[in-house]
Design a protein around this motif. Sequence first.
Motif, PDB file in Angstrom:
ATOM      1  N   LEU A  88      18.243   5.525  11.300  1.00  0.00           N
ATOM      2  CA  LEU A  88      18.349   4.960  10.152  1.00  0.00           C
ATOM      3  C   LEU A  88      16.966   4.539   9.784  1.00  0.00           C
ATOM      4  O   LEU A  88      16.168   4.475   8.718  1.00  0.00           O
ATOM      5  CB  LEU A  88      19.350   3.721   9.918  1.00  0.00           C
ATOM      6  N   HIS A  89      16.218   4.060  10.801  1.00  0.00           N
ATOM      7  CA  HIS A  89      14.714   3.362  10.779  1.00  0.00           C
ATOM      8  C   HIS A  89      13.815   4.698  10.342  1.00  0.00           C
ATOM      9  O   HIS A  89      13.197   4.539   9.315  1.00  0.00           O
ATOM     10  CB  HIS A  89      14.383   3.167  12.039  1.00  0.00           C
ATOM     11  N   ALA A  90      13.829   5.918  10.855  1.00  0.00           N
ATOM     12  CA  ALA A  90      13.096   7.039  10.623  1.00  0.00           C
ATOM     13  C   ALA A  90      13.502   7.400   9.087  1.00  0.00           C
ATOM     14  O   ALA A  90      12.491   7.672   8.086  1.00  0.00           O
ATOM     15  CB  ALA A  90      13.567   8.082  11.286  1.00  0.00           C
ATOM     16  N   LEU A  91      14.833   7.645   8.701  1.00  0.00           N
ATOM     17  CA  LEU A  91      15.224   7.877   7.334  1.00  0.00           C
ATOM     18  C   LEU A  91      14.717   6.966   6.119  1.00  0.00           C
ATOM     19  O   LEU A  91      14.091   7.529   5.400  1.00  0.00           O
ATOM     20  CB  LEU A  91      16.598   8.074   7.313  1.00  0.00           C
ATOM     21  N   ASN A  92      14.743   5.757   6.392  1.00  0.00           N
ATOM     22  CA  ASN A  92      14.204   4.731   5.414  1.00  0.00           C
ATOM     23  C   ASN A  92      12.574   4.905   5.468  1.00  0.00           C
ATOM     24  O   ASN A  92      12.211   4.888   4.203  1.00  0.00           O
ATOM     25  CB  ASN A  92      14.311   3.292   5.985  1.00  0.00           C
ATOM     26  N   LEU A  93      11.932   4.984   6.463  1.00  0.00           N
ATOM     27  CA  LEU A  93      10.378   5.204   6.373  1.00  0.00           C
ATOM     28  C   LEU A  93      10.025   6.496   5.691  1.00  0.00           C
ATOM     29  O   LEU A  93       9.134   6.526   4.784  1.00  0.00           O
ATOM     30  CB  LEU A  93       9.882   5.258   7.932  1.00  0.00           C
ATOM     31  N   ILE A  94      10.960   7.669   5.885  1.00  0.00           N
ATOM     32  CA  ILE A  94      10.479   8.740   5.264  1.00  0.00           C
ATOM     33  C   ILE A  94      10.780   8.775   3.879  1.00  0.00           C
ATOM     34  O   ILE A  94      10.061   9.508   2.809  1.00  0.00           O
ATOM     35  CB  ILE A  94      11.056  10.122   6.036  1.00  0.00           C
TER      36      ILE A  94
END
Length: 649
Positions: A126-132
């Motif tokens: 989820l962290h990666a998807l939010n940043l992208i």
Amino acid sequence: MRFITSVFVILFLVPNVLAEDNHSKVHVYYKQKQDSLLQILDRTTDDSIKHHLYVDLVKCHLHYKIKDALEYANKSLSIAQKNKSSRMQAISLYLLGEVYKEYDNLTEAVKYYTWSLDYCRDDDDLHALNLINLSEIYRRNFKFEDAIKYAKDGLFIAEKCNNIEAKVFGNIVIGDIYGYEKNHDDAKVYLEKSLNILKAENIGYKYMDYYKSLRYESHINIAIADFTYDAEDGIRRYKYVINLWDKEEDRHPTSALAMCGLAYTYLCITGNDSIMRLVKMDKKQLLTESDRLMSRAVDIIESNKEVTTLNQMYAYEIYSLVKYYSGDYKSAFDYLKKYSDLNTTVFSHKKKEEFAVMENKREIENREYKLRISELAIKNKEKQMIFLLVGFILLSGIIILVLYQYKSKQKTNKKLQLLNEQLQIANKQKANFLAILNHDLRAPVSQLIEYLRFSKQLSEVSGPEKAEAYRQKILDAGDILLSEMEELLIWCKSQMQYFDLDIKAVSLSELVNEIIGFFSYKKDILTFSTNIKKDLFLETDKNYLKTILRNLTSNAVKAIEEQSNPTIEYNAYRENNQIVISVKDNGIGLSPDKMKELLNSDQVKDNKNGFGFQIVKELASKIDCEIEILSPIEGKGTTINLIFSIYKK
């Protein structure tokens, strides 16, 4: 119990069902899934299960009924906040960001993505998807520096947790950013990488929503076609996307964007005869086809309420150009005006201010949130300290006593270990010293004794001249013995751990001449030759190198004494950032077994023969010298190369 089992079957098996290729069947699939989820939702009272159901409903409605998706996302957030679950809140907030991004409400999307980040620090996916996704929004606002930072941070996390969707989307966003910055080569690299990930054994369709995978694939092909100067490749990719969505029987904006790109490409090649021959169309046909494509594209875009303003602008701008070059100036003006009106709306000063205010407000909220978390953490730590203090006081005495005993024992063990190591080193050095003493001093001492014996006999039967000559040889032998002892001292110093080398520029021609002079008493029975330039210098320790060369020469002398025309040849030269010094003799050579024996330190230590070469190896290692032995055919002599690497400063 049967009800709970059915819930988990739907939750975990239904999302993994592969959709059919035909998009109408995908609609049927989602409709059936929605009905199943709603039926379970009506019967369950468990908040955790309800939250999962609402999350799946958001995903089902996101591409078809966005208003319903927003409603379900807000309901999932209410449940998450009621249960005070960080993970549930992070998921719901992320979905709200997705919904508002589909609405093209970027300020709200940024708000929810960054809010989700506060709750998902331990959830890499989820962290990666939010940043992208944040990177994508900053890219749309042409804030490329922030966009590239968010994208690369998100892609790093996605690679670590191997999140397929985040890796695909992250590479797409970075490719788009480089494309807008006119860095087309890097843009194509990232976009092709995302396409390869997506299509690797159909892995994208397996782990991602079918509809989202299809849009990613189409977007990548459109972006590469937009950013490339290869008209042929661009036309091929635009047609591929158009056919892909026609096959899905869906009037989707992605297909319209591909039509815009294809129309613009046709427009651009109207003056290029070679490409027109390639597509088998003349200028009139290209303009007609461009007009047909843009008419269809604008119809799709204007009839779809979910199309973003930027996509509308893109279509109107291209259609205006097509109409202009077709001679329809009135229509060209009308579409240019539509483009201008939307451009004023999107890039208005007020909208930019709203986005800036939203960023500042979110930054302040984030700081306040972190401050509250810090305050709660401090209070919690204070309470813990009160409970732990009593136990700490009671246990401190025991801990101190145990630590004292442990430290005392550890110190004693270290002293014993150090003494044992020193004793082993001393024994080893003593054994080496005695072996070297026996090896290096035996020859000069025996030679000195032999000269003394002959001198006594000659003084009795020969004249004073021969006696004087032998006395001179005795003096020379004494000098050799003294030099041997000095070099033995050098070797002993090399065994000291902290002995410093004396590095300086050494003239190799002068050093070799010294070695030849050292063996001058042998000049009457053998020949020395050199091939060394006077301007060739080497940065090294002269005493170490001198000892090595003297030992190699001594070994060569022994090898050729019984040969006819005995010769020792010295060479030195530069080659490939290296300086090579070679000592070559025409002696009996070395057999493979003998060479193996010399290179094996353990065998040498158990045998008198070859110990001099062991000294050479030890000294060479001290001055970073590599030794190479060449004796290709037994009986044809031996060449030993000393190789020094030259490092450029």
